[in-house]
Design an enzyme around this catalytic site. Sequence first.
Site, mmCIF file in Angstrom:
data_model
loop_
_atom_site.group_PDB
_atom_site.id
_atom_site.type_symbol
_atom_site.label_atom_id
_atom_site.label_comp_id
_atom_site.label_asym_id
_atom_site.label_seq_id
_atom_site.Cartn_x
_atom_site.Cartn_y
_atom_site.Cartn_z
ATOM 1 N N TYR A 156 0.739 -1.149 0.059
ATOM 2 C CA TYR A 156 -0.069 0.105 0.153
ATOM 3 C C TYR A 156 1.066 1.390 0.105
ATOM 4 O O TYR A 156 1.453 1.650 1.098
ATOM 5 C CB TYR A 156 -0.967 0.103 1.410
ATOM 6 C CG TYR A 156 -1.790 1.380 1.304
ATOM 7 C CD1 TYR A 156 -2.473 1.705 0.272
ATOM 8 C CD2 TYR A 156 -1.715 1.964 2.640
ATOM 9 C CE1 TYR A 156 -3.248 2.879 0.244
ATOM 10 C CE2 TYR A 156 -2.510 3.328 2.535
ATOM 11 C CZ TYR A 156 -3.226 3.654 1.488
ATOM 12 O OH TYR A 156 -4.191 4.838 1.665
ATOM 13 N N ASP A 195 -2.348 -1.268 -3.798
ATOM 14 C CA ASP A 195 -2.586 -0.160 -4.235
ATOM 15 C C ASP A 195 -1.532 0.956 -4.377
ATOM 16 O O ASP A 195 -0.732 1.053 -3.175
ATOM 17 C CB ASP A 195 -3.593 0.431 -3.291
ATOM 18 C CG ASP A 195 -4.110 1.772 -3.483
ATOM 19 O OD1 ASP A 195 -3.578 2.492 -4.663
ATOM 20 O OD2 ASP A 195 -4.678 2.564 -2.458
#
Length: 643
Positions: A156, A195
């Site tokens: 992330y 992400d």
Amino acid sequence: MPLRITTWNVNGIRNPFGYQPWRENRTFQAMFDTLEADIVVMQETKIQRKDLRDDMVLVPGWDVYFSLPKHKKGYSGVAIYTRSSKCCPIRAEEGITGVLCSPNSSTKFRDLAADQQIGGYPAPGQLSDSVDEQTLDSEGRCVILEFPAFVLIGLYSPATRDETRTEFRQAYIDAIDIRVRNLIALGKQVFLCGDLNIIRSEMDTAGLAERLRKEAMTLDDFFSTPSRRFFNHLVFGGRVIGERDEGREETVLWDLCREYHSTRAGMYTCWETRKNARPGNFGSRIDYVLCSSGIKDWFIDANIQEGLLGSDHCPVYATIADTVSLNGAKVHIEDIMNPAGMFKGGQRQREWTPKDLLPTSAKLIPEFDRRRNIRDMFFKKPAPSNSKPSPTTSQETITATDSTLCEVNSKVRKASVVPLSSSSAQMTVLMTDIDTSLSTDASIPPQKPHPPKRQAEASTPPSRPQKKGKVALKRETSAKSTPGLSQRSLKGFFKPKTPTPDIDLIGEADGNTDTIADPNKHLAEPGSKHGHQPNKPTGEPFKENHIAATAEESPKPESSSTETVFDPIQAKESWSKLLGKRVVPRCEHGEDCQMLVTKKAGVNCGRSFFMCARPLGPSGDKEQGTEFRCRTFIWSSDWNGRQ
């Protein structure tokens, strides 16, 4: 069976359970079955270690590895779930730099023995000194698992929020680039997903031309920013403006979704929730599944699942074939996704056991260690017993038990017909006979004699104060309250109390305190025992007549002409105007507008306004004469509720 890896920014680990189809069966096992995934990588779990619960960790048939923020609450967080029946990692680490330690250990991952570490850690001098390595891994942004086939990195990456985070974001991106390239240089294959908060090309975002116009940037300037430049150096087919950077001369990863959908427009994975941009598909692609060249041919599919709600992102997956080519030979994917000896030729050789758990597994946290899911307690098969009873002894015991039970049943039937008026002594004798027959039977092993039973006493049990229910309490409260009419209006609370005439005391003298004495009744019958009072002095009859006349002639308080009559309908309308819901304006579609608050810094910050509630269209701007958001805009201070 193929193996599927899914990555999903869930925006809170429990957030999907508020949407369909996850709300029907609110368990992680049902969620993973719906995703049809064997490895699930979650970002933005937004929990700390103290927030872990049984349903998150003790998922039947799954193992889990967390990287949680050390200081910030409700922020970041990465988790990787692995299906134990399909894959089992051989090593696991938390963090991208290797400076963290496994639980119950003070040795950093990078300082472990060579056969215990994953490797590829940044060497001294590869990372800048602007941000400390401990700080980079303190926000819970990376979990790394190693399988015999490849190294899985769940990420992330920091987003661009403001200028205060620019230095941290750039340092973290450099750490990702260094770790991936070092692992590949060691000869290991890499699968990176998560992400990344990076837009790769102009196809991966909506409304880019308008954005460039507002920011006064060119397309080359847009893709020359440090984060996008890094990403295009990393992936094959990336757009690099100018000469390649030193140390990044070679591309090492493949963008699998673009490999299978090279010309697909609108393939977005993230949408802004505040603008309700998802229905109009006005978003960006910032979630990726990437792999190194050595395993690119293993994958048979990669796509997004934009139809699955539950977050501002959608799941992205990549599927590996059930048989792959390794060193020129065909092998089953299970053989190289599990420790040696667990699978052979796609067939399981031994079952997964808790001994296969790695030190970083969440199931080894003290709160969850050596615990089972409650479902396993009922459905797990018991271990077979080694001792077998003798058939002859068993048959004799069964026969003796049956005959004894028949005798007991006959005595119980006799006991059932004893009349209710029988004394307790007769019942005690009968139950003693039954106990004697059970204990003296020759086929049943002797038992310890029962202690003499105490017979029931004839006296009634001591009374205990009973609990009062709500109804009884209400009745008692009403009985204790002052006798008289209840308050009928709010105004009556402020009116002075009317003095009670002395005639009401006559009823109390008679002993009737349950009802209120009627003054007219007592005065109308002077001959009765209530009205006749021989001990009164001579002037007393005048006082009684005066009180009686006052009681008969004076009107009741409710019908007084001087008291204002309140209309309940009018009162309701008055309160509705004061507390009722404000009438909102309607947009060009004839629908109610939504009220929002300005958060952009400036003179209008904090002001509320009305605008069309429909989502933005593909253009990313307000439109006229279409089914998407219209141009209606009204400041709340300018709306009087009657326009």
